[in-house]
Design a protein around this motif. Structure first.
Motif, PDB file in Angstrom:
ATOM      1  N   LYS A  22       0.843  -1.308  -0.017  1.00 13.95           N
ATOM      2  CA  LYS A  22       0.086   0.081  -0.045  1.00 13.95           C
ATOM      3  C   LYS A  22       0.847   1.121   0.036  1.00 13.95           C
ATOM      4  N   ARG A  23       2.087   1.340   0.684  1.00 18.12           N
ATOM      5  CA  ARG A  23       2.860   2.201   0.789  1.00 18.12           C
ATOM      6  C   ARG A  23       4.426   1.856   0.427  1.00 18.12           C
ATOM      7  N   PRO A  24       4.687   1.795  -0.783  1.00 18.95           N
ATOM      8  CA  PRO A  24       6.100   1.167  -1.070  1.00 18.95           C
ATOM      9  C   PRO A  24       6.983   2.200  -0.869  1.00 18.95           C
ATOM     10  N   ASP A  25       6.564   3.561  -0.692  1.00 15.70           N
ATOM     11  CA  ASP A  25       7.505   4.802  -0.220  1.00 15.70           C
ATOM     12  C   ASP A  25       7.993   5.079   1.223  1.00 15.70           C
ATOM     13  N   ALA A  26       7.266   3.893   1.965  1.00 21.25           N
ATOM     14  CA  ALA A  26       7.611   3.962   3.359  1.00 21.25           C
ATOM     15  C   ALA A  26       9.024   3.378   4.071  1.00 21.25           C
ATOM     16  N   ALA A  27       9.826   4.405   4.000  1.00 19.80           N
ATOM     17  CA  ALA A  27      11.136   3.716   4.353  1.00 19.80           C
ATOM     18  C   ALA A  27      11.036   2.805   5.709  1.00 19.80           C
ATOM     19  N   LEU A  28      10.439   3.288   6.808  1.00 14.62           N
ATOM     20  CA  LEU A  28      10.122   2.449   7.988  1.00 14.62           C
ATOM     21  C   LEU A  28       9.575   1.178   7.574  1.00 14.62           C
ATOM     22  N   PHE A  29       8.866   0.924   6.672  1.00 15.12           N
ATOM     23  CA  PHE A  29       8.324  -0.460   6.462  1.00 15.12           C
ATOM     24  C   PHE A  29       9.171  -1.469   5.913  1.00 15.12           C
ATOM     25  N   HIS A  30       9.952  -0.888   4.882  1.00  7.78           N
ATOM     26  CA  HIS A  30      11.261  -1.725   4.550  1.00  7.78           C
ATOM     27  C   HIS A  30      12.029  -1.818   5.359  1.00  7.78           C
ATOM     28  N   PHE A  31      12.439  -1.208   6.375  1.00  8.63           N
ATOM     29  CA  PHE A  31      13.435  -1.269   7.609  1.00  8.63           C
ATOM     30  C   PHE A  31      12.832  -2.337   8.447  1.00  8.63           C
ATOM     31  N   ASN A  32      11.744  -2.154   8.760  1.00 10.99           N
ATOM     32  CA  ASN A  32      11.023  -3.212   9.748  1.00 10.99           C
ATOM     33  C   ASN A  32      11.047  -4.645   9.155  1.00 10.99           C
ATOM     34  N   ALA A  33      10.805  -4.609   7.852  1.00 12.79           N
ATOM     35  CA  ALA A  33      10.831  -6.016   7.058  1.00 12.79           C
ATOM     36  C   ALA A  33      12.086  -6.678   7.217  1.00 12.79           C
ATOM     37  N   ALA A  34      13.165  -5.816   6.819  1.00 11.88           N
ATOM     38  CA  ALA A  34      14.571  -6.328   6.950  1.00 11.88           C
ATOM     39  C   ALA A  34      15.025  -6.821   7.979  1.00 11.88           C
ATOM     40  N   ASN A  35      14.671  -6.343   9.366  1.00 11.26           N
ATOM     41  CA  ASN A  35      15.051  -6.661  10.529  1.00 11.26           C
ATOM     42  C   ASN A  35      14.418  -8.166  10.693  1.00 11.26           C
ATOM     43  N   ILE A  36      13.161  -8.229  10.348  1.00  9.22           N
ATOM     44  CA  ILE A  36      12.353  -9.572  10.409  1.00  9.22           C
ATOM     45  C   ILE A  36      13.209 -10.470   9.674  1.00  9.22           C
ATOM     46  N   LEU A  37      13.451 -10.263   8.241  1.00  2.00           N
ATOM     47  CA  LEU A  37      13.935 -10.913   7.533  1.00  2.00           C
ATOM     48  C   LEU A  37      15.184 -11.468   8.037  1.00  2.00           C
ATOM     49  N   ARG A  38      15.968 -10.609   8.354  1.00  3.98           N
ATOM     50  CA  ARG A  38      17.485 -11.054   9.031  1.00  3.98           C
ATOM     51  C   ARG A  38      17.142 -11.984  10.334  1.00  3.98           C
ATOM     52  N   ASP A  39      15.945 -11.647  11.086  1.00  2.37           N
ATOM     53  CA  ASP A  39      15.940 -12.571  12.175  1.00  2.37           C
ATOM     54  C   ASP A  39      15.523 -14.016  11.807  1.00  2.37           C
ATOM     55  N   LEU A  40      15.054 -13.999  10.684  1.00  2.00           N
ATOM     56  CA  LEU A  40      14.764 -15.293   9.846  1.00  2.00           C
ATOM     57  C   LEU A  40      15.785 -16.056   9.120  1.00  2.00           C
ATOM     58  N   ASP A  41      16.901 -15.404   9.000  1.00  2.00           N
ATOM     59  CA  ASP A  41      18.170 -15.855   8.564  1.00  2.00           C
ATOM     60  C   ASP A  41      17.915 -15.753   7.064  1.00  2.00           C
ATOM     61  N   ARG A  42      17.031 -15.012   6.665  1.00  2.00           N
ATOM     62  CA  ARG A  42      16.914 -14.842   5.004  1.00  2.00           C
ATOM     63  C   ARG A  42      17.775 -13.398   4.586  1.00  2.00           C
TER      64      ARG A  42
END
Length: 182
Positions: A22-42
């Protein structure tokens, strides 16, 4: 730290991806996704998400640090250093960035740069036991045993339950030539 819903990382990630749709321009959303992906070893997916966050908000030092940590974990120390240096350029008082920069320099055996980076981490956050510990282990590795002992004593004073620092302090005391102190 990643946003989690009851510790369910995959479910939280799915919800954050919906928000990104819905908001691909929201840096915070990408940042939060990145942290979770890291925690999932992705790590590759996390790297892409950190990069997306940085593209949208180039002043987020935490995103550079997150990307740098992943790159370092993947053995790409030179690339990690670029990210940590970007982080301290954006936010010079970012202790974690300096600390991780020191770790990457140490991995490349660039000891002067590593020690400088650990010292910077300590100068902006004096109560950072891991920075004191890593500086101490580096000093021990290069034969500066008395300096190592001082740094490691600082680490255990800051965090008495930091067993690795106690272990490293014992080894540094042995190396310093006074076995009665070990």
């Amino acid at each position: 730290f990643p946003v989690t819903i009851g510790g369910r990382l995959s479910e939280a990630l799915e919800l954050i991806f919906r928000a990104i749709e819905k908001r691909p321009d929201a840096a915070l959303f990408h940042f939060n996704a990145a942290n979770i992906l890291r925690d999932l070893d992705r790590f590759e997916d996390a790297s892409r998400s950190f990069r997306a966050s940085i593209l949208l908000r180039s002043d987020n030092a935490d995103a550079y640090v997150g990307l740098g940590v992943i790159l370092a974990r993947l053995g790409r120390q030179h690339d990690a250093i670029e990210q940590f240096e970007a982080a301290v350029t954006v936010q010079p008082a970012h202790a974690e960035a300096w600390f991780n920069l020191g770790n990457s320099y140490k991995a490349l055996r660039l000891f002067d740069r590593a020690l400088f980076s650990y010292d910077q981490a300590i100068s902006v956050c004096s109560n950072f036991p891991k920075a004191h510990n890593n500086a101490g282990t580096l000093l021990r590795e290069i034969g500066r045993f008395d300096d190592a002992v001082d740094r490691l004593k600082s680490a255990v004073a800051l965090e008495p339950g930091y067993l690795y620092a106690w272990n490293n302090l014992g080894l540094a005391l042995l190396d310093s030539g006074d076995p009665s102190q070990a």
